[in-house]
Motif scaffolding. Structure first.
Motif, short mmCIF file in Angstrom:
data_model
loop_
_atom_site.label_atom_id
_atom_site.label_comp_id
_atom_site.label_asym_id
_atom_site.label_seq_id
_atom_site.Cartn_x
_atom_site.Cartn_y
_atom_site.Cartn_z
N UNK A 1 0.84 -1.21 0.00
CA UNK A 1 0.00 0.00 0.00
C UNK A 1 0.88 1.26 0.00
N UNK A 2 0.47 2.24 -0.79
CA UNK A 2 1.28 3.45 -0.90
C UNK A 2 1.39 4.21 0.42
N UNK A 3 0.37 4.14 1.24
CA UNK A 3 0.40 4.94 2.47
C UNK A 3 1.50 4.45 3.42
N UNK A 4 1.88 3.17 3.32
CA UNK A 4 2.98 2.68 4.13
C UNK A 4 4.28 3.36 3.71
N UNK A 5 4.46 3.48 2.39
CA UNK A 5 5.66 4.14 1.88
C UNK A 5 5.70 5.60 2.29
N UNK A 6 4.57 6.28 2.15
CA UNK A 6 4.52 7.70 2.50
C UNK A 6 4.77 7.92 3.99
N UNK A 7 4.20 7.04 4.82
CA UNK A 7 4.38 7.19 6.28
C UNK A 7 5.83 7.01 6.68
N UNK A 8 6.48 6.00 6.13
CA UNK A 8 7.88 5.77 6.48
C UNK A 8 8.76 6.89 5.97
N UNK A 9 8.47 7.35 4.74
CA UNK A 9 9.27 8.44 4.18
C UNK A 9 9.12 9.71 5.01
N UNK A 10 7.88 10.02 5.42
CA UNK A 10 7.65 11.25 6.19
C UNK A 10 8.34 11.17 7.54
N UNK A 11 8.25 10.02 8.19
CA UNK A 11 8.88 9.88 9.51
C UNK A 11 10.39 10.05 9.43
#
Length: 819
Positions: free
Chosen positions: A324-334
């Motif tokens: 899921x893309x939101x996993x990638x976005x969450x890790x990148x943002x953190x």
């Protein structure tokens, strides 16, 4: 100033955040790609091993089967197998142990032949010896044969004992997909996923069919349990929130973490389009959309997921990891926040100081260098970077310039070498094609000659028995006439295989046309009307058999184009004069020609077909209904007679073939082709003759001819049998007549051994075609005569009488006959 600093900080923060997110995304996608590729390779190992092992089983069986030959292993077979009370043949009960040995069964209604005993014994021995290796990593190994015969090695199930009289292995995919009708290429294949109730396991089978001399004799197989694969698919995600599924190339779901029960109810796989799950269907379509150009990472449009895809070799399934893309976005943002908070102050100062320097001194030169490398990759080697700088970037620019020049030179050399290799390969392929055609023609001629020898011999014999019955005699003369035509055709094939020129003589084409159409009328369906317009008596310098062959080929192609709907086959023959302008159209010298036209109103041909109609091996017929050599041979014959063949055709409007042959004589009339006259009787002879030939019909014909002429005849099936008789009684025969090509001992070998044992024994050697025959060497050994097949009875009787009266001349054979 504060506002400006604030703007710079905001810009720096945004750029840093974007860069970090992009870097983390690339890293995560790289990890996803590596993960799916490794998973695909790991899952492929057991399937590729299964393919290798089934091929090894198939090849070893065929090797043993070839080595056993015609031996019937009855005694050894009976020690291992026995027929049970239900009629099935199984492994004897005293040695049956499915946990450690192979099992087998043969249905009660299958006749047990020597061939089947050989294959069943070889298959059981091979599976018994190799079984422990085959099940080391797999559920079981097996061998099937088309006669309801199955051999298995499975420690968990005794399939041999569990079979009943109603067991029918032809209903299984492992058997019916291995038939020649379903698998004409005889290639290995993987079955669909299925659930075996006896083994209580999900499985898929690898099957490799094996043929011996064109006959399907065995199938090697390996059962692969996929239960562990399905469990690993559900239990080994890349990271929290990701999940895996497996799909085949038909959009069948093989494994899914939430649909195991539905897959089980569907019999091992499930059509995704039946699930009413548009998101899963879109993912499967994206995986299967373009299997040749896509990479391991796919981002389906319209979905908030990223897919990692790897192919499982063997059954050709696809292992898919869903991120899921939101996993990638969450890790990148953190990660980006932590990095930005720690390095905010340092980045701000560095960016302000180095922005101008980097842009002017590094970014622009590197961008120019990158653009230059892209230019080189596109094949444009005219790269010229600025090399006036004295730093590392200047050295790099000079290196790129030198690289462009060197690669350009190397590219030109490689292009030239590639063109030379391509031309050399084309020449080699053409040479191999001609050699194969010559070898094929020679082999056909040898077998055809033996058949013709019996036909002509018995026809000649019948002509001498009933001289008073003229109707029967005329019928036999027609048979003899057709046989003579076939004999001439064989000589033409031999001439082609030996690369010799065919002899030509003045021929009246109209007689050949009438004779060929009379022959065709009997074989062409009545729905096709034959119209002939013969308006020419002229002669051409030609070989009558080849002209006959041209007409038969053209007419046969014409009626095949009309056989479904019927139609009219029109054959026209007339003499024409080609003026210079018209002759140039046909690429012929101006002058008098015979024009042969064969027309039909069949299906016709399009432009693409017309451009290749005379190419060797090109055919529009289905596989097995045409070789593609017919019109190529016709073209070669016409060109060899200094003529020209052309064709006109349109789809749906039929075809017209036109042949021009140069005229040599303009007669007022012509003589027809006469049947061969019967030969007069032959004086009675005496003496004992040894006849050696592996063809029973030829031995019988020669025996009857010589016996009727008064000779005593003894026949032998091959050279070794005749040699053993000569060794026992060297003086027992007055003449030896032997064929050349025979099993166990050839005619030339028998001749040399016989003359070494008894130099005064006359020997007549007969041959239809043998490239290995060294006639000059046999002449020096004392050969009396040599006859080519088909045999002419008069020449055979004349040479036989002379050989028995005179014996062997010292100077070698002076009688070389041409049958």
């Amino acid at each position: 100033m504060a506002l400006r600093i604030t703007i710079l900080i905001v810009i720096a923060t945004g750029v840093s955040y974007w860069h970090m997110q992009k870097t983390l995304r690339a890293s995560f996608l790289r990890n996803l790609s590596d993960y799916t590729v490794l998973r695909g390779k790991a899952e492929s190992e057991q399937f590729l091993l299964a393919e290798l092992q089934t091929a090894m089983v198939r090849d070893e069986f065929l090797r043993r089967f070839q080595a056993m030959g015609d031996h019937d292993p009855q005694a050894e077979f009976d020690k291992i197998f026995a027929r049970d009370d239900d009629g099935l043949i199984r492994v004897r009960a005293e040695i049956n142990d499915h946990r450690h040995r192979a099992t087998a069964y043969l249905r009660h209604d299958v006749p047990l032949t020597a061939d089947l005993r050989r294959r069943m014994l070889i298959g059981w021995q091979l599976m018994d010896q190799w079984g422990p290796m085959l099940v080391n990593r797999f559920f079981s190994g097996f061998m099937n044969m088309p006669e309801q015969l199955s051999i298995n090695f499975c420690p968990t199930a005794d399939w041999g004992r569990s079979a009943t009289r109603e067991t029918d292995i032809t209903i299984y995919e492992t058997v019916w997909r291995a038939t020649k009708e379903k698998n004409p290429q005889r290639s290995p294949f993987w079955t669909s996923v299925y659930y075996d109730p006896g083994a209580k396991a999900w499985m898929v089978s690898c099957v490799t069919p094996g043929d011996h001399e064109g006959r399907w004799v065995v199938t090697g197989g390996q059962d692969v349990e996929i239960s562990d694969l399905i469990k690993r698919t559900a239990a080994s995600p890349l990271a929290e929130g990701t999940w895996n599924f497996i799909v085949d190339h038909h959009s069948n779901l093989i494994a899914h973490p939430n649909l195991s029960e539905q897959i089980a109810k569907a019999g091992g796989n499930l059509r995704i389009d039946k699930l009413a799950d548009p998101e899963l269907l879109t993912m499967a379509q994206a995986v299967l959309a373009d299997g040749t150009n896509r990479g391991p990472i796919i981002e389906p449009p319209g979905l908030d997921v990223i897919l990692g895809v790897s192919r499982i070799d063997g059954p050709g399934w696809y292992f898919v990891t869903v991120l899921p893309r939101h996993l990638l976005s969450a890790q990148a943002a953190s990660a980006a926040r932590v990095f930005l908070l720690v390095g905010f102050a340092t980045l701000l100062i560095e960016l302000l100081i180095m922005a101008v320097i980097l842009r002017r001194r590094i970014t622009r030169p590197i961008a120019e260098t990158v653009a230059a490398t892209e230019q080189i990759s596109r094949g444009d080697f005219s790269v010229r970077l600025d090399t006036q700088r004295q730093d590392e970037l200047g050295l790099l620019a000079a290196s790129v310039n030198r690289m462009a020049a060197a690669v350009g030179e190397r590219d030109a050399i490689l292009t030239h070498q590639y063109n030379e290799l391509k031309e050399a390969k084309h020449i080699q392929q053409e040479q191999q094609k001609r050699e194969c055609i010559g070898t094929l023609a020679g082999g056909i001629a040898h077998d055809f000659n033996n058949i013709l020898a019996a036909i002509i011999g018995y026809t000649d014999l019948a002509l001498t028995r009933k001289p008073g019955d003229e109707k029967w005699r005329n019928d036999l003369q027609e048979v003899h006439k057709a046989s003579a035509r076939a004999k001439a055709l064989v000589r033409q094939i031999l001439t082609f295989s030996r690369n010799q020129e065919q002899e030509k003589a003045p021929v009246q084409i109209s007689l050949i046309v009438e004779e060929a159409l009379k022959l065709l009328r009997a074989s062409i369906p009545s729905t096709i009307e034959i119209r002939q317009q013969i308006q020419c008596q002229a002669l051409v310098l030609a070989d009558s058999t080849q002209i006959h062959q041209v007409l038969l080929n053209l007419c046969t192609n014409a009626y095949q184009a009309m056989q479904e709907q019927g139609g009219v086959l029109t054959v026209t023959l007339k003499e024409v004069t080609l003026e210079p302008a018209l002759a140039q159209k046909y690429r012929l010298p101006a002058g008098h020609y015979v024009r042969l036209t064969v027309s039909d109103n069949g299906c016709g041909m399009d432009t693409a077909t017309l451009s290749r109609i005379f190419d060797p091996y090109f055919t529009t017929k289905e596989q097995g209904k045409g070789t593609g050599l017919g019109l190529a041979v016709v073209h070669g014959i016409v060109e060899g007679h200094r003529g020209r063949i052309t064709v006109q055709s349109e789809p749906g409007r039929g075809s017209t073939f036109t042949v021009h042959l140069p005229v040599i004589i303009h007669p007022s009339g012509g003589e027809g082709v006469t049947a061969p006259a019967s030969f007069p009787g032959t004086a009675k002879g005496h003496g004992r003759v040894m006849v050696v030939d592996d063809e029973e019909s030829l031995r019988e014909m020669i025996t009857q001819v010589l016996t009727q002429a008064g000779y005593q005849v003894d026949t032998f099936r091959h050279g070794l049998e005749a040699w053993e008789a000569l060794e026992r009684t060297p003086a027992g025969w007055d003449l030896l007549i032997t064929d050349q090509t025979m099993p166990r001992m050839s005619g030339d070998q028998l001749t040399i051994k016989a003359l070494a044992l008894r130099p005064d024994l006359p020997v007549i050697l007969c041959s239809g075609h043998s490239p290995s025959l060294k006639l000059d060497e046999i002449k020096k050994a004392g050969l009396f005569g040599y006859l080519e097949k088909p045999l002419d009875i008069q020449i055979l009787l004349m040479l036989t009488g002379k050989a028995i009266r005179n014996g062997t001349p010292k100077s070698g054979p002076d009688e070389i006959g041409d049958g």
